[in-house]
Design a protein around this motif. Structure first.
Motif, short mmCIF file in Angstrom:
data_model
loop_
_atom_site.label_atom_id
_atom_site.label_comp_id
_atom_site.label_asym_id
_atom_site.label_seq_id
_atom_site.Cartn_x
_atom_site.Cartn_y
_atom_site.Cartn_z
N TYR A 29 -14.50 18.89 -92.82
CA TYR A 29 -13.92 17.57 -93.07
C TYR A 29 -14.51 16.81 -94.25
O TYR A 29 -14.14 15.68 -94.51
N GLY A 30 -15.45 17.44 -94.94
CA GLY A 30 -16.08 16.74 -96.04
C GLY A 30 -15.10 16.26 -97.09
O GLY A 30 -15.11 15.09 -97.49
N SER A 31 -14.22 17.14 -97.53
CA SER A 31 -13.25 16.77 -98.56
C SER A 31 -12.27 15.72 -98.06
O SER A 31 -11.92 14.78 -98.79
N ALA A 32 -11.82 15.88 -96.83
CA ALA A 32 -10.85 14.92 -96.28
C ALA A 32 -11.50 13.54 -96.18
O ALA A 32 -10.87 12.52 -96.49
N LEU A 33 -12.74 13.51 -95.76
CA LEU A 33 -13.44 12.22 -95.66
C LEU A 33 -13.58 11.57 -97.02
O LEU A 33 -13.28 10.39 -97.19
N SER A 34 -14.03 12.34 -97.98
CA SER A 34 -14.19 11.79 -99.33
C SER A 34 -12.85 11.33 -99.88
O SER A 34 -12.75 10.29 -100.53
N SER A 35 -11.80 12.11 -99.62
CA SER A 35 -10.48 11.73 -100.08
C SER A 35 -10.05 10.41 -99.47
O SER A 35 -9.50 9.53 -100.16
N ASP A 49 -21.89 7.90 -101.90
CA ASP A 49 -22.88 7.27 -101.02
C ASP A 49 -22.30 7.01 -99.64
O ASP A 49 -22.95 7.25 -98.61
N LEU A 50 -21.09 6.49 -99.63
CA LEU A 50 -20.46 6.17 -98.36
C LEU A 50 -20.21 7.43 -97.53
O LEU A 50 -20.39 7.43 -96.31
N ALA A 51 -19.79 8.47 -98.20
CA ALA A 51 -19.51 9.72 -97.47
C ALA A 51 -20.78 10.21 -96.78
O ALA A 51 -20.76 10.60 -95.61
N GLN A 52 -21.89 10.18 -97.50
CA GLN A 52 -23.15 10.62 -96.88
C GLN A 52 -23.53 9.71 -95.73
O GLN A 52 -23.99 10.18 -94.69
N GLU A 53 -23.35 8.42 -95.93
CA GLU A 53 -23.70 7.47 -94.87
C GLU A 53 -22.84 7.71 -93.64
O GLU A 53 -23.31 7.61 -92.50
N VAL A 54 -21.57 8.03 -93.85
CA VAL A 54 -20.70 8.31 -92.70
C VAL A 54 -21.23 9.50 -91.92
O VAL A 54 -21.33 9.47 -90.69
N TRP A 55 -21.59 10.55 -92.63
CA TRP A 55 -22.07 11.75 -91.92
C TRP A 55 -23.39 11.48 -91.19
O TRP A 55 -23.63 12.00 -90.11
N VAL A 56 -24.24 10.67 -91.81
CA VAL A 56 -25.50 10.32 -91.13
C VAL A 56 -25.19 9.52 -89.86
O VAL A 56 -25.80 9.73 -88.81
N ARG A 57 -24.22 8.64 -89.96
CA ARG A 57 -23.85 7.86 -88.76
C ARG A 57 -23.23 8.78 -87.71
O ARG A 57 -23.45 8.58 -86.50
N VAL A 58 -22.46 9.73 -88.14
CA VAL A 58 -21.90 10.70 -87.19
C VAL A 58 -23.04 11.45 -86.50
O VAL A 58 -23.06 11.61 -85.28
N TYR A 59 -24.00 11.87 -87.28
CA TYR A 59 -25.15 12.60 -86.73
C TYR A 59 -25.89 11.76 -85.69
O TYR A 59 -26.25 12.24 -84.63
N ARG A 60 -26.08 10.49 -86.03
CA ARG A 60 -26.80 9.61 -85.10
C ARG A 60 -26.03 9.43 -83.81
O ARG A 60 -26.60 9.18 -82.76
N LEU A 145 -3.68 13.57 -94.93
CA LEU A 145 -4.69 14.20 -94.10
C LEU A 145 -4.15 14.69 -92.76
O LEU A 145 -4.86 15.37 -92.03
N GLY A 146 -2.89 14.33 -92.46
CA GLY A 146 -2.25 14.93 -91.30
C GLY A 146 -2.63 14.36 -89.96
O GLY A 146 -2.41 14.99 -88.91
N LEU A 147 -3.21 13.16 -89.93
CA LEU A 147 -3.50 12.58 -88.63
C LEU A 147 -2.20 12.14 -87.96
O LEU A 147 -1.22 11.80 -88.62
N THR A 148 -2.22 12.15 -86.65
CA THR A 148 -1.07 11.59 -85.93
C THR A 148 -1.14 10.07 -86.04
O THR A 148 -2.16 9.50 -86.42
N VAL B 55 -5.71 18.63 -99.44
CA VAL B 55 -7.09 18.39 -99.85
C VAL B 55 -7.79 19.73 -100.05
O VAL B 55 -7.67 20.64 -99.23
N ALA B 56 -8.52 19.84 -101.15
CA ALA B 56 -9.23 21.08 -101.45
C ALA B 56 -10.37 21.29 -100.47
O ALA B 56 -10.85 20.33 -99.87
N PRO B 57 -10.81 22.51 -100.29
CA PRO B 57 -11.96 22.76 -99.41
C PRO B 57 -13.18 22.00 -99.90
O PRO B 57 -13.33 21.73 -101.08
N THR B 58 -14.04 21.68 -98.96
CA THR B 58 -15.24 20.94 -99.31
C THR B 58 -16.17 21.81 -100.13
O THR B 58 -16.54 22.90 -99.70
#
Lengths: 198, 369
Positions: A29-35, A49-60, A145-148, B55-58
């Protein structure tokens, strides 16, 4: 050929300490998140920066991921919450005041898989980049991104009806810009954007 | 339907969400209105093209950057000694992911170790001065250092036998964290054993744990420190006792003291929110040890132990108890019922008996079956 693990299975493993499971989620999901973030924040460095922060928050928050919940809307809800926080903060003013262009949030190089349709993709992306807030984010989540609709409503923290309305209006804006960029005639004045709430 | 406002329905039509009646009305209007027909067609084609964006692969570099940030977060939590959620003793853990893997080594033919651990959290850094790491003679011989102590999230985990033991590797980073004073209670409960033997090893993991598991009791502190993968295929003969002289073992080395002797006690270790109980292994010995733990002054421990006894009783397929197993925190007079007497757990109804005496009574009763 083994089936890929579901997002939720990866979340469970990551919550139990499996680093590779978390890494799989990032890869997935990295690319989709950044997109998605790029459609909200014009500053590309801030997007990273935001993308990394999102993943850190997900991790937490892994341990708090509810059994039976869906990962994808959870991920994007964290992202959009962060965007809201950033927009309210000084950081937004400092880093985006000089670079923000109204209604223009283009893709980064390589964000999309061109599949041989480079010019067409450029027009699609340019048209999408010009769709105004808050419709742009909703359309991007659902149509790119194909979300419902339900997942998008969870991600954007708004009602299902609101999301559907935003997507419809976003699509109409997109169509109008896309037609112009494609050199197509203007739409019929009787249809298109009518009154309504965002 | 008319042209005005038809655009509000475009997405519903496109997504197939219009009712049958509305869809018919919508389509009927398009049939009769070239302008709207063209307009909706443009909408449909535009959205279909929009949906063709993929979206391209990460990129691997992006994944690596994210994982570096996550790893930094993980280490940051270890350094700060975070304790996670407050107000919930059962889930006293770092809010990052908990690692709770622990399986018992397969020991071909030998008595397996049953390890019961009552725990309330995840990996936490603990100064080894708070752990009882011994050389077999009972004297601590390791300089204080900080290791991570595994504190499983489950209240009680009975490690099944005949499975591999996987104990994660000690991190290289040494951190120093203030931790509460460790209490240790040793519940002296006699365990009938086969032979007397002391094994002291200092190798990372495999054998010492296997030997310790095979021949008796393993100090939990050492077990928690020992982090490595056990491979039963590499099982070898026991090591000779370590010489007294020699350099301090490295962080990767493990000292495990195991002792097997007649009437060796079951050791109960208690640290802040963390209890561990080791016995020689079968349910027979676990149950009496649990019975002994019903005397724990902590009501949460008693409640947990009661639940475990109840569960074990069910697992033994004993007849239904006339009343559930009960414990009185810190008190005497606990009554239990024996599953081996045709009912649930052994009836130990003498309030004057100490936990050890009660367990001895249980053991005698069990042995007499």
């Amino acid at each position: 050929m083994p089936q890929p693990q579901t997002d939720e299975a990866l979340v469970r493993e990551a919550a139990a300490g499996a680093r590779d499971a978390f890494e799989s989620l990032v890869g997935r999901y990295g690319s989709a998140l950044s997109s998605a973030l790029r459609k909200q924040v014009p500053d590309r460095h801030l997007v990273d920066d935001l993308a990394q922060e999102v993943w850190v928050r997900v991790y937490r928050s892994l341990a708090r991921f509810r059994a039976g919940a869906s990962f994808r809307p959870w991920l994007f809800s964290i992202a959009f919450n962060l965007v809201r926080d950033v927009r309210r903060s000084r950081k937004w003013d400092e880093r985006t005041a000089a670079s923000e262009e109204d209604f223009h949030f283009p893709a980064a190089p390589g964000e999309y898989d061109p599949r041989g349709r480079v010019e067409e993709q450029a027009a699609i992306d340019e048209a999408l980049a010009r769709v105004p807030d808050p419709f742009r984010g909703a359309v991007h989540l659902v149509d790119v991104l194909g979300l419902t609709y339900l997942e998008a409503s969870e991600s954007l923290a708004c009602s299902l009806g609101t999301v559907k309305s935003r997507v419809n209006r976003g699509r109409l804006f997109f169509r109008d810009h896309y037609l112009k960029l494609s050199g197509e005639p203007e739409p019929c004045p009787g249809s298109g954007l009518s009154g309504g709430t965002a | 339907m008319n042209c005005e406002g038809l655009g509000d329905l475009y997405s519903a039509r496109f997504d197939g969400e219009l009712s049958a009646a509305d869809r018919r009305a919508f389509d009927a209007h398009l049939d009769g209105c070239a302008g709207c027909r063209k307009d909706y067609a443009a909408f449909r084609y535009a959205v279909e093209d929009l949906r063709s964006l993929e979206v391209a692969p990460t990129p691997a570099a992006d994944v690596a950057a994210v994982m570096a940030a996550v790893d930094a977060e993980a280490h940051s939590r270890v350094r700060s000694g975070e304790r996670g959620e407050r107000g919930d003793r059962r889930a006293r853990s770092a809010s990052g992911p908990s690692r709770s893997r622990m399986l018992v080594a397969a020991l071909g033919g030998a008595a397996a170790m049953g390890l019961l651990t009552l725990a309330f959290g995840a990996w936490r850094p603990v100064e080894t001065s708070n752990l009882q790491l011994t050389d077999g003679s009972g004297a601590p011989d390791l300089k204080p250092r900080t290791v991570e102590v595994w504190v499983p999230r489950d209240r009680i985990v009975e490690v099944p036998v005949v499975q591999r033991v996987e104990v994660p590797v000690v991190e290289e980073r040494v951190v120093r964290v203030a931790v509460p004073v460790v209490e240790e209670r040793v519940v002296e409960v006699p365990v009938p054993v086969i032979e007397e033997r002391v094994v002291q090893v200092e190798n990372p993991l495999q054998l010492e744990l296997e030997r310790a598991a095979a021949f008796g009791q393993v100090a939990l502190g050492a077990l928690a420190v020992a982090r490595a993968r056990l491979d039963e295929r590499e099982a070898e003969a026991p090591h000779a006792p370590r010489p007294d002289s020699g350099p301090e073992p490295s962080r990767d080395e493990v000292r495990v003291a195991s002792a097997e002797r007649r009437d060796a006690p079951v050791r109960l270790r208690r640290e802040d929110g963390f209890l561990s109980l080791t016995t020689r292994g079968s349910t027979d010995e676990i149950v009496p040890a649990l019975i002994a733990m019903l005397q724990d002054p902590d009501p949460a421990v008693v409640a947990t132990v009661e639940g475990k006894l109840f569960e074990l009783r069910r697992r033994l397929d004993g007849p239904a108890a006339a009343e559930p197993v009960r414990g009185t925190p810190g008190g005497v007079g606990t009554q239990l019922k024996s599953v081996f007497r045709g009912g649930p757990f052994a009836i130990v109804s003498e309030p004057e008996l100490s936990p050890a005496e009660r367990w001895q009574a249980w053991w005698s009763d069990r042995s007499a079956r």
